[in-house]
Design an enzyme around this catalytic site. Structure first.
Site, mmCIF file in Angstrom:
data_model
loop_
_atom_site.group_PDB
_atom_site.id
_atom_site.type_symbol
_atom_site.label_atom_id
_atom_site.label_comp_id
_atom_site.label_asym_id
_atom_site.label_seq_id
_atom_site.Cartn_x
_atom_site.Cartn_y
_atom_site.Cartn_z
ATOM 1 N N ARG A 16 -0.652 8.695 6.256
ATOM 2 C CA ARG A 16 -1.268 7.418 6.653
ATOM 3 C C ARG A 16 -0.857 6.275 5.751
ATOM 4 O O ARG A 16 -0.361 5.240 6.204
ATOM 5 C CB ARG A 16 -2.791 7.584 6.665
ATOM 6 C CG ARG A 16 -3.541 6.452 7.374
ATOM 7 C CD ARG A 16 -3.817 5.248 6.521
ATOM 8 N NE ARG A 16 -4.664 5.542 5.382
ATOM 9 C CZ ARG A 16 -4.951 4.659 4.444
ATOM 10 N NH1 ARG A 16 -4.443 3.440 4.481
ATOM 11 N NH2 ARG A 16 -5.719 4.997 3.415
ATOM 12 N N CYS A 251 -0.136 -1.019 -1.724
ATOM 13 C CA CYS A 251 -0.855 -2.168 -1.176
ATOM 14 C C CYS A 251 0.117 -3.320 -0.971
ATOM 15 O O CYS A 251 0.916 -3.618 -1.860
ATOM 16 C CB CYS A 251 -1.963 -2.578 -2.138
ATOM 17 S SG CYS A 251 -2.831 -4.089 -1.643
ATOM 18 N N ASN A 262 0.179 5.022 -4.201
ATOM 19 C CA ASN A 262 -0.891 5.893 -4.677
ATOM 20 C C ASN A 262 -0.368 6.854 -5.744
ATOM 21 O O ASN A 262 0.830 7.102 -5.834
ATOM 22 C CB ASN A 262 -1.446 6.720 -3.514
ATOM 23 C CG ASN A 262 -2.136 5.869 -2.490
ATOM 24 O OD1 ASN A 262 -1.594 4.873 -2.035
ATOM 25 N ND2 ASN A 262 -3.319 6.256 -2.093
#
Length: 322
Positions: A16, A251, A262
């Site tokens: 995702r 981000c 991440n």
């Protein structure tokens, strides 16, 4: 400060998080291949897709195809992200394949909320109130509060612990108003501002105020402190983490284009193994899956273990209570 936990749970967010930010295009077949490979590593929870606007997030325009196409593995829980009732309805079509629960999502930085969601704090609270009502109508329990920009923001700077706690208090009040039972709080370092001391302070403050919900840390490695922050969380007894294979994702408001995303799942698993903390994950299989992710996206991913090309020599792990 708590002893190190005996075991941790990892939510794998590589599909995702990664595919929504990659310039792509990434084929549906490749997305399915990565999900299936991750399912075979021992990971127990995988976030497989994002049911969001195809116009705003073209990387997940094929969410239905990816969710319909992967092969569910017994013992693995598959979840998806949505941001509004329309996205929830798309996810509900796959209730036989996905674990469906709702979340209250707030930002500790109003500036980030305006840039990311085009809403001020009051506007986001009202949006969440409407979202909770839509979930209730659909028979979906709201069980989580996710706090974005919990540690800092590129547009406001450091977020003090007091503001993060005040924002969480707003979310808890909203949950209580609707009769929702919150069993998990996610502290998200959305733009990579956290440091180990800040992690310890915020985790400690949340635990003191709300001792019952389980804490999850969602950490970004934007400024290179991701794994150090995960270690700080472990030392505070945190037992749930979000991570992404290879360090995928990130981000769009990161400090600079191409910043790490991440924390890499394989780095988190390796850290835990070194400390004697169980993850249930086959690290070698995970590294092979990270190499697959690199082939799919067509670039090197930030993971230090992937760059190293091989696992370090085995070491005697530290006991979990040390």
């Amino acid at each position: 400060m708590s002893d190190l936990p005996a075991a941790v749970d990892i939510l794998e967010e590589g599909p995702r998080e990664g595919f929504q930010i990659e310039p792509g295009p990434i084929s549906t077949a490749d997305k399915i291949a990565l999900i299936d490979a991750l399912s075979a590593t021992g990971l127990k929870r995988i976030q497989v897709a994002s049911f969001v606007s195809p116009r705003l997030v073209p990387g997940w325009a094929d969410a239905e195809g990816a969710v319909a196409g992967f092969t569910p593995r017994p013992g693995v829980e598959y979840v998806a992200l949505w941001l509004n009732p329309k996205g929830m309805q798309r996810a509900l079509a796959f209730r036989d394949r996905l674990a469906i629960t709702g979340s209250i999502s707030l930002s500790a930085s109003e500036a980030f909320s305006k840039r990311n969601l085009n809403r001020d704090r009051a506007g986001q609270m009202e949006a969440m109130r409407q979202s909770i009502a839509a979930h209730a109508e659909a028979g979906v329990a709201v069980t989580r509060i996710s706090l974005m920009a919990a540690f800092g923001c590129n547009f406001e700077g450091d977020v003090p612990v007091s503001r993060a706690i005040a924002t969480l208090a707003d979310g808890m009040a909203l949950a209580a108003e609707s009769g929702s039972r919150i069993d998990r709080v996610v502290l998200a370092d959305t733009m990579g501002w956290a440091n180990p001391a800040h992690v310890e302070r915020l985790v400690g403050a949340v635990r003191e105020r709300w001792p019952e919900p389980r804490l999850t840390l969602h950490l970004h490695d934007t400024r290179g402190l991701g794994i150090a922050n995960a270690h700080a969380g472990l030392r505070m007894g945190v037992t749930a983490f979000d991570a992404a294979v290879g360090g995928m994702g990130g981000c769009p408001f990161a400090a600079h284009p191409g910043a790490p995303g991440n924390i890499a799942t394989e780095e988190l698993v390796f850290l835990c193994e070194e400390l004697g903390i169980r993850t249930g994950v086959d690290l070698r299989a995970l590294l092979e899956t990270g190499a697959l992710a690199e082939r799919i996206v067509g670039r090197r991913l930030p993971s230090a273990l992937l760059r190293g090309g091989a696992l370090p020599r085995p070491r005697q792990p530290v006991s979990a209570g040390a």
